[in-house]
Design a protein around this motif. Sequence first.
Motif, PDB file in Angstrom:
ATOM      1  N   UNK A 165       0.822  -1.219   0.000  1.00 47.48           N
ATOM      2  CA  UNK A 165       0.000   0.000   0.000  1.00 47.48           C
ATOM      3  C   UNK A 165       0.849   1.260   0.000  1.00 47.48           C
ATOM      4  N   UNK A 166       2.019   1.187  -0.636  1.00 46.28           N
ATOM      5  CA  UNK A 166       2.941   2.315  -0.688  1.00 46.28           C
ATOM      6  C   UNK A 166       2.891   2.941  -2.077  1.00 46.28           C
ATOM      7  N   UNK A 167       2.741   4.269  -2.088  1.00 49.02           N
ATOM      8  CA  UNK A 167       2.779   5.044  -3.329  1.00 49.02           C
ATOM      9  C   UNK A 167       4.178   5.654  -3.409  1.00 49.02           C
ATOM     10  N   UNK A 168       5.048   5.096  -4.265  1.00 48.18           N
ATOM     11  CA  UNK A 168       6.430   5.595  -4.304  1.00 48.18           C
ATOM     12  C   UNK A 168       6.559   6.894  -5.089  1.00 48.18           C
ATOM     13  N   UNK A 169       7.394   7.794  -4.597  1.00 54.95           N
ATOM     14  CA  UNK A 169       7.755   9.034  -5.279  1.00 54.95           C
ATOM     15  C   UNK A 169       6.551   9.690  -5.955  1.00 54.95           C
ATOM     16  N   UNK A 170       5.575  10.074  -5.161  1.00 54.69           N
ATOM     17  CA  UNK A 170       4.333  10.681  -5.654  1.00 54.69           C
ATOM     18  C   UNK A 170       4.636  11.981  -6.393  1.00 54.69           C
ATOM     19  N   UNK A 171       4.269  12.052  -7.688  1.00 51.29           N
ATOM     20  CA  UNK A 171       4.530  13.252  -8.480  1.00 51.29           C
ATOM     21  C   UNK A 171       3.294  13.818  -9.167  1.00 51.29           C
ATOM     22  N   UNK A 172       2.339  12.973  -9.520  1.00 48.35           N
ATOM     23  CA  UNK A 172       1.144  13.474 -10.200  1.00 48.35           C
ATOM     24  C   UNK A 172      -0.100  12.960  -9.490  1.00 48.35           C
ATOM     25  N   UNK A 173      -1.211  13.628  -9.702  1.00 47.65           N
ATOM     26  CA  UNK A 173      -2.463  13.247  -9.052  1.00 47.65           C
ATOM     27  C   UNK A 173      -2.849  11.810  -9.378  1.00 47.65           C
ATOM     28  N   UNK A 174      -3.357  11.118  -8.385  1.00 43.20           N
ATOM     29  CA  UNK A 174      -3.854   9.754  -8.554  1.00 43.20           C
ATOM     30  C   UNK A 174      -5.343   9.766  -8.249  1.00 43.20           C
ATOM     31  N   UNK A 175      -6.136   9.461  -9.259  1.00 39.68           N
ATOM     32  CA  UNK A 175      -7.592   9.436  -9.110  1.00 39.68           C
ATOM     33  C   UNK A 175      -8.077   7.998  -9.227  1.00 39.68           C
ATOM     34  N   UNK A 176      -9.105   7.649  -8.500  1.00 42.74           N
ATOM     35  CA  UNK A 176      -9.751   6.354  -8.660  1.00 42.74           C
ATOM     36  C   UNK A 176      -8.983   5.169  -8.120  1.00 42.74           C
ATOM     37  N   UNK A 177      -8.150   5.386  -7.094  1.00 42.29           N
ATOM     38  CA  UNK A 177      -7.484   4.253  -6.467  1.00 42.29           C
ATOM     39  C   UNK A 177      -8.526   3.375  -5.778  1.00 42.29           C
ATOM     40  N   UNK A 178      -8.254   2.101  -5.706  1.00 47.03           N
ATOM     41  CA  UNK A 178      -9.110   1.183  -4.960  1.00 47.03           C
ATOM     42  C   UNK A 178      -8.294   0.626  -3.803  1.00 47.03           C
TER      43      UNK A 178
END
Length: 193
Positions: A165-178
């Motif tokens: 459940x890790x989002x690495x190096x977040x750079x852009x918007x993430x929509x619609x994750x489940x």
Amino acid sequence: MKTILSCILFFLLLSPVFAQVDSSRVISGSLQCFNSWPISGQTVVLTDTLNGEKLEQAVDSSGFFTFRNVPTGRTYQLSLKNSLPPIDTFRAVSVLDVVKMSHHILWIRPLEGIALNAADLNESFGVSTFDMVLVVRALQGKGEANSNIRRASILQGNGKVYSHNIIPNFTTSLWGLQFVYYIKGDVDGSGCP
């Protein structure tokens, strides 16, 4: 010359404002059970893995959450603040789960997605007869087998599964994750609250 210097000074003063706007993004998605039922009444926590800072967001009645103004260039982990209700083992694990696992092993009807994760009780990255034995022992009420019947979660979106459940190096918007919770051994999703 004064005009050029004043324009340069104006843009230098505005650059921190633009940097703040550009450095924040959105992470949004839904919290649900394996059978796509929304889980409401929970708080989702987004933790910066480097410094431990946490952002919290309540989940609405449809299971949706949205984090706004999330700083970029960081790695985040998604988790729940509150624990889910205890697992009703007799409702969650059934003979149908054993049948589905045997069909997978025999290549009659292979399991996919979260059902495959739920069937892998010993977390060996595959479903084997040993996993079936653990489910059968849980059905028989054997104590040590019941310890394998526990909750797990998976974060996925845009065809990608986020490990741990890790989002690495977040750079852009993430929509619609489940953000999906499931019970190990519950291959058909019958144990969701």
